[in-house]
Design an enzyme around this catalytic site. Structure first.
Site, PDB file in Angstrom:
ATOM      1  N   LYS A  17      41.726 -69.400  49.486  1.00  0.00           N
ATOM      2  CA  LYS A  17      42.958 -69.544  50.287  1.00  0.00           C
ATOM      3  C   LYS A  17      43.830 -70.644  49.678  1.00  0.00           C
ATOM      4  CE  LYS A  17      40.587 -68.121  54.549  1.00  0.00           C
ATOM      5  NZ  LYS A  17      41.218 -66.980  55.187  1.00  0.00           N
ATOM      6  N   GLY A  61      27.827 -51.393  46.750  1.00  0.00           N
ATOM      7  CA  GLY A  61      28.202 -51.441  48.178  1.00  0.00           C
ATOM      8  C   GLY A  61      29.648 -50.999  48.339  1.00  0.00           C
ATOM      9  N   ALA A  62      30.119 -50.169  47.384  1.00  0.00           N
ATOM     10  CA  ALA A  62      31.545 -49.798  47.339  1.00  0.00           C
ATOM     11  C   ALA A  62      31.976 -48.933  48.517  1.00  0.00           C
ATOM     12  CB  ALA A  62      31.836 -49.065  46.029  1.00  0.00           C
ATOM     13  N   ASP A 107      26.976 -68.573  59.675  1.00  0.00           N
ATOM     14  CA  ASP A 107      28.100 -67.729  59.257  1.00  0.00           C
ATOM     15  C   ASP A 107      29.320 -68.550  58.823  1.00  0.00           C
ATOM     16  OD1 ASP A 107      29.309 -65.139  58.958  1.00  0.00           O
ATOM     17  OD2 ASP A 107      30.457 -65.479  60.791  1.00  0.00           O
ATOM     18  N   HIS A 119      32.008 -72.098  54.886  1.00  0.00           N
ATOM     19  CA  HIS A 119      33.450 -72.370  54.939  1.00  0.00           C
ATOM     20  C   HIS A 119      33.769 -73.780  55.447  1.00  0.00           C
ATOM     21  CE1 HIS A 119      33.389 -68.150  54.315  1.00  0.00           C
ATOM     22  NE2 HIS A 119      33.396 -67.777  55.570  1.00  0.00           N
ATOM     23  N   LYS A 158      34.060 -67.754  67.811  1.00  0.00           N
ATOM     24  CA  LYS A 158      34.658 -66.424  67.955  1.00  0.00           C
ATOM     25  C   LYS A 158      35.170 -66.279  69.383  1.00  0.00           C
ATOM     26  CE  LYS A 158      32.248 -63.944  64.312  1.00  0.00           C
ATOM     27  NZ  LYS A 158      33.390 -63.748  63.402  1.00  0.00           N
ATOM     28  N   ARG A 212      25.098 -45.542  47.905  1.00  0.00           N
ATOM     29  CA  ARG A 212      24.247 -44.357  48.080  1.00  0.00           C
ATOM     30  C   ARG A 212      25.073 -43.147  48.523  1.00  0.00           C
ATOM     31  NH1 ARG A 212      20.296 -47.057  52.305  1.00  0.00           N
ATOM     32  NH2 ARG A 212      22.392 -47.393  53.114  1.00  0.00           N
ATOM     33  N   ASP A 262      32.772 -68.045  48.329  1.00  0.00           N
ATOM     34  CA  ASP A 262      33.144 -68.503  49.666  1.00  0.00           C
ATOM     35  C   ASP A 262      34.630 -68.212  49.746  1.00  0.00           C
ATOM     36  OD1 ASP A 262      34.261 -70.011  51.766  1.00  0.00           O
ATOM     37  OD2 ASP A 262      32.455 -71.239  51.821  1.00  0.00           O
ATOM     38  N   HIS A 263      34.997 -67.188  50.527  1.00  0.00           N
ATOM     39  CA  HIS A 263      36.391 -66.728  50.407  1.00  0.00           C
ATOM     40  C   HIS A 263      37.392 -67.779  50.888  1.00  0.00           C
ATOM     41  CE1 HIS A 263      36.005 -65.493  54.658  1.00  0.00           C
ATOM     42  NE2 HIS A 263      37.314 -65.483  54.682  1.00  0.00           N
ATOM     43  N   LEU A 275      33.591 -54.378  53.403  1.00  0.00           N
ATOM     44  CA  LEU A 275      34.253 -55.403  52.580  1.00  0.00           C
ATOM     45  C   LEU A 275      35.015 -54.748  51.424  1.00  0.00           C
ATOM     46  CD1 LEU A 275      34.414 -58.575  52.208  1.00  0.00           C
ATOM     47  CD2 LEU A 275      32.742 -58.234  50.398  1.00  0.00           C
TER      48      LEU A 275
HETATM   49  P1  NDP Z   1      28.105 -53.269  54.882  1.00  0.00           P
HETATM   50  O1  NDP Z   1      27.048 -53.462  55.899  1.00  0.00           O
HETATM   51  O2  NDP Z   1      29.300 -52.437  55.241  1.00  0.00           O
HETATM   52  O3  NDP Z   1      27.384 -52.712  53.589  1.00  0.00           O
HETATM   53  C1  NDP Z   1      28.074 -52.314  52.414  1.00  0.00           C
HETATM   54  C2  NDP Z   1      27.417 -51.084  51.841  1.00  0.00           C
HETATM   55  O4  NDP Z   1      26.112 -51.388  51.422  1.00  0.00           O
HETATM   56  C3  NDP Z   1      27.288 -49.945  52.814  1.00  0.00           C
HETATM   57  O5  NDP Z   1      28.449 -49.173  52.806  1.00  0.00           O
HETATM   58  C4  NDP Z   1      26.082 -49.215  52.320  1.00  0.00           C
HETATM   59  O6  NDP Z   1      26.514 -48.206  51.419  1.00  0.00           O
HETATM   60  C5  NDP Z   1      25.300 -50.235  51.543  1.00  0.00           C
HETATM   61  N1  NDP Z   1      24.078 -50.538  52.270  1.00  0.00           N
HETATM   62  C6  NDP Z   1      23.972 -51.023  53.524  1.00  0.00           C
HETATM   63  N2  NDP Z   1      22.673 -51.150  53.855  1.00  0.00           N
HETATM   64  C7  NDP Z   1      21.961 -50.739  52.786  1.00  0.00           C
HETATM   65  C8  NDP Z   1      20.575 -50.626  52.494  1.00  0.00           C
HETATM   66  N3  NDP Z   1      19.661 -50.992  53.380  1.00  0.00           N
HETATM   67  N4  NDP Z   1      20.212 -50.165  51.287  1.00  0.00           N
HETATM   68  C9  NDP Z   1      21.118 -49.812  50.361  1.00  0.00           C
HETATM   69  N5  NDP Z   1      22.452 -49.886  50.602  1.00  0.00           N
HETATM   70  C10 NDP Z   1      22.855 -50.347  51.779  1.00  0.00           C
HETATM   71  O7  NDP Z   1      28.534 -54.697  54.399  1.00  0.00           O
HETATM   72  P2  NDP Z   1      29.975 -55.306  54.259  1.00  0.00           P
HETATM   73  O8  NDP Z   1      30.783 -54.442  53.383  1.00  0.00           O
HETATM   74  O9  NDP Z   1      30.488 -55.673  55.593  1.00  0.00           O
HETATM   75  O10 NDP Z   1      29.639 -56.692  53.529  1.00  0.00           O
HETATM   76  C11 NDP Z   1      29.134 -56.741  52.216  1.00  0.00           C
HETATM   77  C12 NDP Z   1      28.694 -58.159  51.899  1.00  0.00           C
HETATM   78  O11 NDP Z   1      29.802 -59.017  52.059  1.00  0.00           O
HETATM   79  C13 NDP Z   1      27.618 -58.709  52.827  1.00  0.00           C
HETATM   80  O12 NDP Z   1      26.792 -59.564  52.083  1.00  0.00           O
HETATM   81  C14 NDP Z   1      28.398 -59.516  53.856  1.00  0.00           C
HETATM   82  O13 NDP Z   1      27.626 -60.561  54.396  1.00  0.00           O
HETATM   83  C15 NDP Z   1      29.518 -60.059  52.996  1.00  0.00           C
HETATM   84  N6  NDP Z   1      30.728 -60.351  53.740  1.00  0.00           N
HETATM   85  C16 NDP Z   1      31.385 -59.362  54.418  1.00  0.00           C
HETATM   86  C17 NDP Z   1      32.554 -59.643  55.096  1.00  0.00           C
HETATM   87  C18 NDP Z   1      33.306 -58.570  55.797  1.00  0.00           C
HETATM   88  O14 NDP Z   1      34.393 -58.887  56.299  1.00  0.00           O
HETATM   89  N7  NDP Z   1      32.805 -57.338  55.858  1.00  0.00           N
HETATM   90  C19 NDP Z   1      33.125 -61.009  55.118  1.00  0.00           C
HETATM   91  C20 NDP Z   1      32.371 -61.968  54.346  1.00  0.00           C
HETATM   92  C21 NDP Z   1      31.220 -61.626  53.686  1.00  0.00           C
HETATM   93  P3  NDP Z   1      25.737 -46.818  51.224  1.00  0.00           P
HETATM   94  O15 NDP Z   1      25.077 -46.464  52.503  1.00  0.00           O
HETATM   95  O16 NDP Z   1      26.804 -45.864  50.805  1.00  0.00           O
HETATM   96  O17 NDP Z   1      24.773 -47.124  50.127  1.00  0.00           O
HETATM   97  C1  BG6 Z   2      33.430 -64.564  57.247  1.00  0.00           C
HETATM   98  C2  BG6 Z   2      32.523 -64.519  58.430  1.00  0.00           C
HETATM   99  O1  BG6 Z   2      32.814 -65.232  56.192  1.00  0.00           O
HETATM  100  O2  BG6 Z   2      34.617 -65.249  57.593  1.00  0.00           O
HETATM  101  C3  BG6 Z   2      33.206 -63.840  59.582  1.00  0.00           C
HETATM  102  O3  BG6 Z   2      31.353 -63.787  58.081  1.00  0.00           O
HETATM  103  C4  BG6 Z   2      34.524 -64.501  59.893  1.00  0.00           C
HETATM  104  O4  BG6 Z   2      32.379 -63.855  60.734  1.00  0.00           O
HETATM  105  C5  BG6 Z   2      35.340 -64.619  58.634  1.00  0.00           C
HETATM  106  O5  BG6 Z   2      35.196 -63.688  60.837  1.00  0.00           O
HETATM  107  C6  BG6 Z   2      36.578 -65.447  58.889  1.00  0.00           C
HETATM  108  O6  BG6 Z   2      37.397 -65.382  57.761  1.00  0.00           O
HETATM  109  P1  BG6 Z   2      38.962 -65.570  57.902  1.00  0.00           P
HETATM  110  O7  BG6 Z   2      39.433 -65.532  56.507  1.00  0.00           O
HETATM  111  O8  BG6 Z   2      39.462 -64.460  58.761  1.00  0.00           O
HETATM  112  O9  BG6 Z   2      39.146 -66.901  58.577  1.00  0.00           O
END
Ligand code: NDP
Ligand code: BG6
Length: 494
Positions: free
Chosen positions: A199, A26-27, A252, A257, A347, A60, A194-195, A31
């Site tokens: 902290k 998921g690079a 969420d 958290h 939120k 991908r 759990d980020h 995130l």
């Molecule tokens: P994204 O939705 O941005 O997905 C990450 C990557 O996964 C995409 O860039 C895509 O890459 C790949 N992907 C998405 N859907 C599919 C699919 N159906 N099949 C294969 N690959 C797929 O997620 P985030 O980066 O936002 O989050 C990643 C994880 O971290 C999740 O579990 C989320 O709940 C958790 N998380 C995220 C936070 C955030 O701030 N973003 C905070 C806390 C937790 P490609 O298309 O190049 O394959």
């Molecule tokens: C994530 C939630 O785990 O924590 C988000 O998915 C939320 O919805 C976030 O915004 C809050 O984190 P922080 O570190 O900004 O308080």
């Protein structure tokens, strides 16, 4: 490897992870670019990423190695260009389809080649940063290709898997995910993030409680009136409606958290600081939370949605997803009997603020007539998780001047005022620990099960609670204030 440095009564355990490879699935995602790579870069700049360690991004999207590095560079905002280039030289990219066994063979070959070229031991951390629905399939494939196998020999190379939440969406799905994970790995290979646990102020709860003498004697129902936990955000759902519409605030923020912060603040002292002792006490605390009274849910839980949420991109026009929850919890044990724990998170609220406020009881009798004991502000200890990370203790004190004037004064410390207190993202600590093999700050499987055991009945009765709207930028639904008024208390200002 760790060294302990003692200086002037302070001590510091300095940790240096062994060399290894970190693979981020998921690079290409949000995130990875916003949190993971900047955190790794920061570790690199602090010499906490082993010189020989390598990072492999997978997704991908068809990047070349250089294309991927160009994609990451704008997110490495600090340091010199040379430092950024030196860090990015450790990064490469393997595109592929997660359902294709050929992709895993290719990845394994890339890792073998990196290990051979850099004289790197075959320590591998796989970080799954993509929608959780993909976890089982990826774990299956990693396992099928022998990539999770560890030799039983002492000091043999390790294989760790780091998972992002959500861990299921209710008790049954979390159990199913757990069975699946355990059919391929041991629990000590699994690092559930759990980020909030990364902290500083959240980790400081343990130091505050168990490395000081003054707090423990008053940390109970004899002295504490109630506890307020807040995690409020000014941001809305942003571009995450696809996930959030399925999750909602309870899943969420509360299931993870909020419950983690609560369990650290309220648990008993662990036998030692070992990962399992700490995590066992947390689980015991979660098990002690009294189940919700489903017949009178409206007396203890408030559910809200900010005005304008239904017009956000990707949100259903008739969405009933909550963006705010407030709840009153009770802990059924000797320490906490009769002390309510009020939790709220939402939120698009008035302020971004996460804190734990311990509100003490009033003094039993005032000698400062005509000021009555009940007129005095209760002493309050606030653990400020963010922003202004630190701690505040507000007590009564004489005000300056010739008259008898008394009022609250606040003693405080801020992490930012301490040496080395510059911003250190939670992900840095967690990535470091995953590479070190320290599971203290990661969630154990039984903790996930117990948290879902608590919240699943609530979710099954979710629609019996009204969904109250609240203006964006406010303190949340009016019923949240009423929840505390009913107990003759009020929320701290946001
Ligand atoms: P994204 O939705 O941005 O997905 C990450 C990557 O996964 C995409 O860039 C895509 O890459 C790949 N992907 C998405 N859907 C599919 C699919 N159906 N099949 C294969 N690959 C797929 O997620 P985030 O980066 O936002 O989050 C990643 C994880 O971290 C999740 O579990 C989320 O709940 C958790 N998380 C995220 C936070 C955030 O701030 N973003 C905070 C806390 C937790 P490609 O298309 O190049 O394959
Ligand atoms: C994530 C939630 O785990 O924590 C988000 O998915 C939320 O919805 C976030 O915004 C809050 O984190 P922080 O570190 O900004 O308080």
């Amino acid at each position: 490897m760790s060294d302990i440095n003692y200086y002037r009564g302070n001590f510091c355990v300095e940790v240096h992870p062994a060399p290894g490879s970190l693979v981020i699935f998921g690079a290409s995602g949000d995130l990875a670019k916003r949190k993971l790579f900047p955190a790794l870069y920061h570790l690199f700049r602090r010499n906490l990423l082993h010189e020989e360690s390598r990072i492999v991004g997978c997704a991908r999207t068809a990047y070349s190695d250089d294309g991927f590095r160009d994609h990451l560079r704008p997110f490495l905002t600090e340091g010199t260009q040379e430092q950024q280039t030196a860090f990015l030289a450790k990064v490469c990219y393997v595109p592929g389809d997660y359902s294709d066994s050929g992709f895993y063979r290719k990845l394994d070959n890339v890792l073998n080649a990196l290990e051979a070229k850099n004289d790197l031991p075959s320590n591998r951390t796989f970080y799954l940063a993509m929608p959780a629905s993909l976890y089982p399939a990826i774990i299956d494939k990693l396992s099928e290709n022998g990539m999770l196998e560890e030799s039983p020999e002492p000091d043999a190379p390790w294989r760790h898997v780091v998972l992002e939440k959500p861990f299921g969406r209710d008790f049954a799905s979390a159990e199913a995910l757990d069975r699946d994970l355990h059919s391929h790995m041991r629990e000590d290979q699994i690092y559930r993030i759990d980020h909030y646990l990364g902290k500083d102020t959240v980790q400081n709860i343990l130091m505050l409680r168990f490395a000081n003498l003054v707090f423990e004697p008053v940390w109970n129902s004899r002295y504490i009136d109630h506890v307020q936990l807040t995690a409020s955000e000014t941001l809305g759902v942003e571009n995450r409606a696809g996930y959030y519409e399925q999750a909602g605030l309870l899943r969420d923020m509360f299931q993870n958290h909020m419950l983690e912060m609560l369990s650290l603040a309220a648990m008993e002292m662990p036998a030692s600081f070992s990962p399992d002792d700490v995590r066992s006490e947390k689980v015991k605390l979660i098990k002690s939370i009294r189940p919700f009274d489903l017949k009178h849910l409206d007396k203890t839980v408030v559910r809200g949605q900010y005005e304008g949420y239904r017009a956000e991109p990707g949100v259903a026009p008739d969405s009933r997803t909550e963006t705010f929850v407030a709840a009153k919890l009770e802990i059924a044990n000797w320490r906490w009997a009769g002390v309510p724990f009020y939790l709220r998170s939402g939120k698009r609220l008035a302020a971004r603020k996460s804190e734990i406020a311990i509100v003490f009881k009033s003094i039993p009798h005032s000698i400062f007539a005509p000021i009555r004991a009940r007129d005095m502000q209760p002493d309050t200890l606030v653990l400020k998780v963010q922003p202004n990370e630190g701690m505040e203790l507000t007590i009564q004190a004489k005000q300056p001047g010739p008259k008898l004037c008394m009022g609250g004064v606040t003693m405080s410390f801020r992490y930012s005022d301490l040496p080395g207190g510059e911003s250190f993202d939670a992900y840095e600590r967690l990535l470091l620990d995953a590479m070190l093999g320290d599971q203290t700050l990661f969630i154990r499987s039984d903790s996930i099960a117990e948290s879902w055991r608590l919240f699943t009945p609530l979710l099954e009765n979710w629609e019996s609670l009204p969904l109250e709207t609240y203006p964006a930028g406010s303190d949340g639904p009016e019923s949240a204030a009423r929840l505390l008024f009913a107990d003759d208390r009020e929320w701290r200002a946001l």
